[in-house]
Design a protein around this motif. Structure first.
Motif, PDB file in Angstrom:
ATOM      1  N   ARG A 191       0.845  -1.194   0.000  1.00 56.14           N
ATOM      2  CA  ARG A 191       0.000   0.000   0.000  1.00 56.14           C
ATOM      3  C   ARG A 191       0.882   1.245   0.000  1.00 56.14           C
ATOM      4  O   ARG A 191       1.949   1.248   0.616  1.00 56.14           O
ATOM      5  CB  ARG A 191      -0.912  -0.004   1.227  1.00 56.14           C
ATOM      6  CG  ARG A 191      -1.784  -1.256   1.308  1.00 56.14           C
ATOM      7  CD  ARG A 191      -2.611  -1.296   2.571  1.00 56.14           C
ATOM      8  NE  ARG A 191      -3.526  -2.439   2.574  1.00 56.14           N
ATOM      9  CZ  ARG A 191      -4.435  -2.649   3.515  1.00 56.14           C
ATOM     10  NH1 ARG A 191      -4.540  -1.825   4.542  1.00 56.14           N
ATOM     11  NH2 ARG A 191      -5.237  -3.693   3.444  1.00 56.14           N
ATOM     12  N   ASN A 192       0.436   2.294  -0.644  1.00 57.52           N
ATOM     13  CA  ASN A 192       1.271   3.494  -0.741  1.00 57.52           C
ATOM     14  C   ASN A 192       1.024   4.455   0.423  1.00 57.52           C
ATOM     15  O   ASN A 192       1.110   5.671   0.279  1.00 57.52           O
ATOM     16  CB  ASN A 192       1.058   4.203  -2.085  1.00 57.52           C
ATOM     17  CG  ASN A 192      -0.315   4.837  -2.214  1.00 57.52           C
ATOM     18  OD1 ASN A 192      -1.273   4.364  -1.606  1.00 57.52           O
ATOM     19  ND2 ASN A 192      -0.418   5.902  -2.989  1.00 57.52           N
ATOM     20  N   ILE A 217       1.400  -4.181  14.591  1.00 59.20           N
ATOM     21  CA  ILE A 217       2.259  -4.336  13.422  1.00 59.20           C
ATOM     22  C   ILE A 217       2.351  -2.983  12.726  1.00 59.20           C
ATOM     23  O   ILE A 217       1.325  -2.356  12.446  1.00 59.20           O
ATOM     24  CB  ILE A 217       1.676  -5.397  12.470  1.00 59.20           C
ATOM     25  CG1 ILE A 217       1.496  -6.723  13.214  1.00 59.20           C
ATOM     26  CG2 ILE A 217       2.557  -5.578  11.246  1.00 59.20           C
ATOM     27  CD1 ILE A 217       0.553  -7.685  12.520  1.00 59.20           C
ATOM     28  N   CYS A 218       3.571  -2.541  12.431  1.00 60.79           N
ATOM     29  CA  CYS A 218       3.800  -1.222  11.850  1.00 60.79           C
ATOM     30  C   CYS A 218       4.469  -1.373  10.489  1.00 60.79           C
ATOM     31  O   CYS A 218       5.570  -1.926  10.394  1.00 60.79           O
ATOM     32  CB  CYS A 218       4.678  -0.375  12.775  1.00 60.79           C
ATOM     33  SG  CYS A 218       3.981  -0.166  14.429  1.00 60.79           S
ATOM     34  N   LEU A 219       3.805  -0.875   9.452  1.00 60.30           N
ATOM     35  CA  LEU A 219       4.236  -1.115   8.079  1.00 60.30           C
ATOM     36  C   LEU A 219       4.393   0.196   7.318  1.00 60.30           C
ATOM     37  O   LEU A 219       3.515   1.064   7.351  1.00 60.30           O
ATOM     38  CB  LEU A 219       3.214  -2.004   7.367  1.00 60.30           C
ATOM     39  CG  LEU A 219       2.970  -3.346   8.066  1.00 60.30           C
ATOM     40  CD1 LEU A 219       1.551  -3.823   7.838  1.00 60.30           C
ATOM     41  CD2 LEU A 219       3.983  -4.373   7.592  1.00 60.30           C
ATOM     42  N   ALA A 220       5.512   0.320   6.604  1.00 54.50           N
ATOM     43  CA  ALA A 220       5.805   1.507   5.814  1.00 54.50           C
ATOM     44  C   ALA A 220       5.156   1.402   4.438  1.00 54.50           C
ATOM     45  O   ALA A 220       4.747   0.315   4.018  1.00 54.50           O
ATOM     46  CB  ALA A 220       7.318   1.668   5.668  1.00 54.50           C
ATOM     47  N   PRO A 221       5.035   2.508   3.707  1.00 53.17           N
ATOM     48  CA  PRO A 221       4.477   2.453   2.355  1.00 53.17           C
ATOM     49  C   PRO A 221       5.195   1.439   1.473  1.00 53.17           C
ATOM     50  O   PRO A 221       6.418   1.368   1.467  1.00 53.17           O
ATOM     51  CB  PRO A 221       4.677   3.879   1.840  1.00 53.17           C
ATOM     52  CG  PRO A 221       4.634   4.725   3.072  1.00 53.17           C
ATOM     53  CD  PRO A 221       5.326   3.898   4.121  1.00 53.17           C
ATOM     54  N   TYR A 222       4.411   0.667   0.748  1.00 57.98           N
ATOM     55  CA  TYR A 222       4.865  -0.345  -0.201  1.00 57.98           C
ATOM     56  C   TYR A 222       5.580  -1.528   0.454  1.00 57.98           C
ATOM     57  O   TYR A 222       6.155  -2.354  -0.241  1.00 57.98           O
ATOM     58  CB  TYR A 222       5.749   0.267  -1.296  1.00 57.98           C
ATOM     59  CG  TYR A 222       4.979   1.094  -2.289  1.00 57.98           C
ATOM     60  CD1 TYR A 222       4.067   0.493  -3.149  1.00 57.98           C
ATOM     61  CD2 TYR A 222       5.156   2.471  -2.361  1.00 57.98           C
ATOM     62  CE1 TYR A 222       3.352   1.255  -4.067  1.00 57.98           C
ATOM     63  CE2 TYR A 222       4.433   3.231  -3.277  1.00 57.98           C
ATOM     64  CZ  TYR A 222       3.536   2.621  -4.123  1.00 57.98           C
ATOM     65  OH  TYR A 222       2.820   3.373  -5.026  1.00 57.98           O
ATOM     66  N   PHE A 225      -2.418   6.025   7.245  1.00 56.22           N
ATOM     67  CA  PHE A 225      -2.249   7.449   6.939  1.00 56.22           C
ATOM     68  C   PHE A 225      -1.222   7.607   5.839  1.00 56.22           C
ATOM     69  O   PHE A 225      -0.230   6.899   5.778  1.00 56.22           O
ATOM     70  CB  PHE A 225      -1.859   8.255   8.182  1.00 56.22           C
ATOM     71  CG  PHE A 225      -0.545   7.878   8.815  1.00 56.22           C
ATOM     72  CD1 PHE A 225       0.626   8.566   8.502  1.00 56.22           C
ATOM     73  CD2 PHE A 225      -0.472   6.848   9.744  1.00 56.22           C
ATOM     74  CE1 PHE A 225       1.835   8.228   9.099  1.00 56.22           C
ATOM     75  CE2 PHE A 225       0.726   6.498  10.346  1.00 56.22           C
ATOM     76  CZ  PHE A 225       1.894   7.191  10.022  1.00 56.22           C
ATOM     77  N   HIS A 226      -1.510   8.533   4.953  1.00 53.52           N
ATOM     78  CA  HIS A 226      -0.611   8.798   3.831  1.00 53.52           C
ATOM     79  C   HIS A 226       0.450   9.802   4.272  1.00 53.52           C
ATOM     80  O   HIS A 226       0.195  10.650   5.135  1.00 53.52           O
ATOM     81  CB  HIS A 226      -1.412   9.352   2.644  1.00 53.52           C
ATOM     82  CG  HIS A 226      -0.640   9.323   1.365  1.00 53.52           C
ATOM     83  ND1 HIS A 226       0.271  10.303   1.035  1.00 53.52           N
ATOM     84  CD2 HIS A 226      -0.625   8.431   0.345  1.00 53.52           C
ATOM     85  CE1 HIS A 226       0.811  10.016  -0.133  1.00 53.52           C
ATOM     86  NE2 HIS A 226       0.287   8.884  -0.582  1.00 53.52           N
ATOM     87  N   PRO A 227       1.659   9.733   3.688  1.00 52.66           N
ATOM     88  CA  PRO A 227       2.698  10.716   4.022  1.00 52.66           C
ATOM     89  C   PRO A 227       2.268  12.162   3.794  1.00 52.66           C
ATOM     90  O   PRO A 227       2.784  13.075   4.446  1.00 52.66           O
ATOM     91  CB  PRO A 227       3.853  10.334   3.091  1.00 52.66           C
ATOM     92  CG  PRO A 227       3.673   8.874   2.868  1.00 52.66           C
ATOM     93  CD  PRO A 227       2.180   8.655   2.826  1.00 52.66           C
ATOM     94  N   THR A 257      10.029   7.519  14.801  1.00 55.84           N
ATOM     95  CA  THR A 257       9.321   6.446  14.104  1.00 55.84           C
ATOM     96  C   THR A 257      10.187   5.796  13.028  1.00 55.84           C
ATOM     97  O   THR A 257      10.263   4.573  12.941  1.00 55.84           O
ATOM     98  CB  THR A 257       8.029   6.973  13.461  1.00 55.84           C
ATOM     99  OG1 THR A 257       8.351   8.101  12.630  1.00 55.84           O
ATOM    100  CG2 THR A 257       7.029   7.393  14.523  1.00 55.84           C
ATOM    101  N   GLU A 258      10.839   6.611  12.192  1.00 50.42           N
ATOM    102  CA  GLU A 258      11.615   6.066  11.086  1.00 50.42           C
ATOM    103  C   GLU A 258      12.872   5.365  11.603  1.00 50.42           C
ATOM    104  O   GLU A 258      13.617   5.905  12.416  1.00 50.42           O
ATOM    105  CB  GLU A 258      11.986   7.174  10.093  1.00 50.42           C
ATOM    106  CG  GLU A 258      10.809   7.696   9.299  1.00 50.42           C
ATOM    107  CD  GLU A 258      10.093   6.602   8.515  1.00 50.42           C
ATOM    108  OE1 GLU A 258      10.760   5.676   8.012  1.00 50.42           O
ATOM    109  OE2 GLU A 258       8.854   6.680   8.421  1.00 50.42           O
TER     110      GLU A 258
END
Length: 287
Positions: A32-33, A62-67, A85-87, A101-102
């Motif tokens: 997902r983007n 569970i924490c997932l980044a875009p794509y 949430f989108h960037p 977070t990053e």
């Protein structure tokens, strides 16, 4: 039932909250983007992230980044909450000094993509407040939701740190020193060293030794550990800057822009250009 806020400028998802009672939407591989946070409640399930598998039970986040590719399956009934949430809605990189977070919750190239939630009521209360705010459609709604999201992420970071600290004593034998040295070496040299052999030479150990340690403790290959760190930096460059892909590739130690683009697409699922247009700088600039 899902509550969704759509970006009025481009018609795409900005923020989403959903309560679910089964895993049907997660039972196939997807990318997902936007960011996805999944709070799972009280059963056993199998999580696949970046093609690694984890057997989990109990309350997990569970924490997932875009794509980032992921899938969740279970033979039992499962319920929980999904927060997207989108960037464009909230840029984690630009708030990194406030919320770690990053590289910790998201895009952690050597850590686990989940943690056990011992204080579930805290997150459920925040979710309830977010849900009520989304129903209002009131003035300054974006600012209020971002404030709630910040608190949510801060609490998630705190819980993840506690989870990681509890995990640390299990990694107590002498081989963990080699693993830590490898992680540190990758962090310092990912722009110039791209192969397991180069890191084995740097640490004066064999590639077989490194492979065994990485597999035992991280359930990865040495090559995937290295490439994951490179991809994280590539995403950051595409996310935050307007540098041409050729320049990003050169910064990361790739003389051939097209080789780098193929490498990026294989790992992320989309090309650097598509990633930038849907997630990164180009998209932010166009809004």
């Amino acid at each position: 039932m899902a509550q969704i806020i759509i970006d009025k400028q481009n018609g795409e998802l900005a923020f989403r909250l959903e309560e679910f009672n089964d895993l049907s939407q997660f039972d196939h591989l997807q990318r997902r983007n936007y960011y996805s946070i999944v709070l799972l409640c009280g059963v056993s399930y199998e999580l696949s992230v970046d093609f690694q598998s984890f057997e989990l039970q109990g309350n997990q986040m569970i924490c997932l980044a875009p794509y980032q590719p992921f899938m969740i399956r279970s033979e039992e009934k499962c319920q929980g909450y999904l927060l997207n949430f989108h960037p464009d809605f909230f840029c984690t990189y630009r708030h990194q000094n406030e919320i770690e977070t990053e590289g910790f919750l998201f895009n952690n190239f050597h850590g686990l993509p989940y943690f056990t939630v011992n204080e579930q009521s805290l997150f459920l209360n925040l979710i309830d407040q977010i849900s009520k705010e989304m129903d209002k459609d009131s003035i300054a709604q974006h600012e209020v939701l971002v404030a709630f999201l910040k608190v949510f992420l801060i609490e998630a970071v705190r819980h993840k740190k506690q989870f990681d600290q509890q995990l640390t004593p299990r990694l107590s034998d002498s081989k963990t020193e080699i693993l830590q040295n490898l992680v540190d070496a990758i962090e310092s040299n990912y722009c110039k060293f791209h192969s397991p052999q180069e890191y084995a030479d740097e640490l004066s150990v064999s590639t077989k030794t490194l492979a065994g340690i990485v597999k035992k403790y991280l359930n990865q290959t040495t090559s995937s550990l290295i490439s994951n760190r490179i991809i994280i930096e590539a995403k950051r460059e595409l996310y935050l800057t307007s540098k041409p892909v050729k320049q990003v590739a050169a910064f990361l130690g790739y003389d051939d822009e097209f080789y780098f683009s193929r490498f990026f697409k294989k790992k992320v699922g989309v090309s650097p250009d598509i990633y930038r247009k849907t997630v990164g700088f180009a998209k932010l600039e166009s809004n």
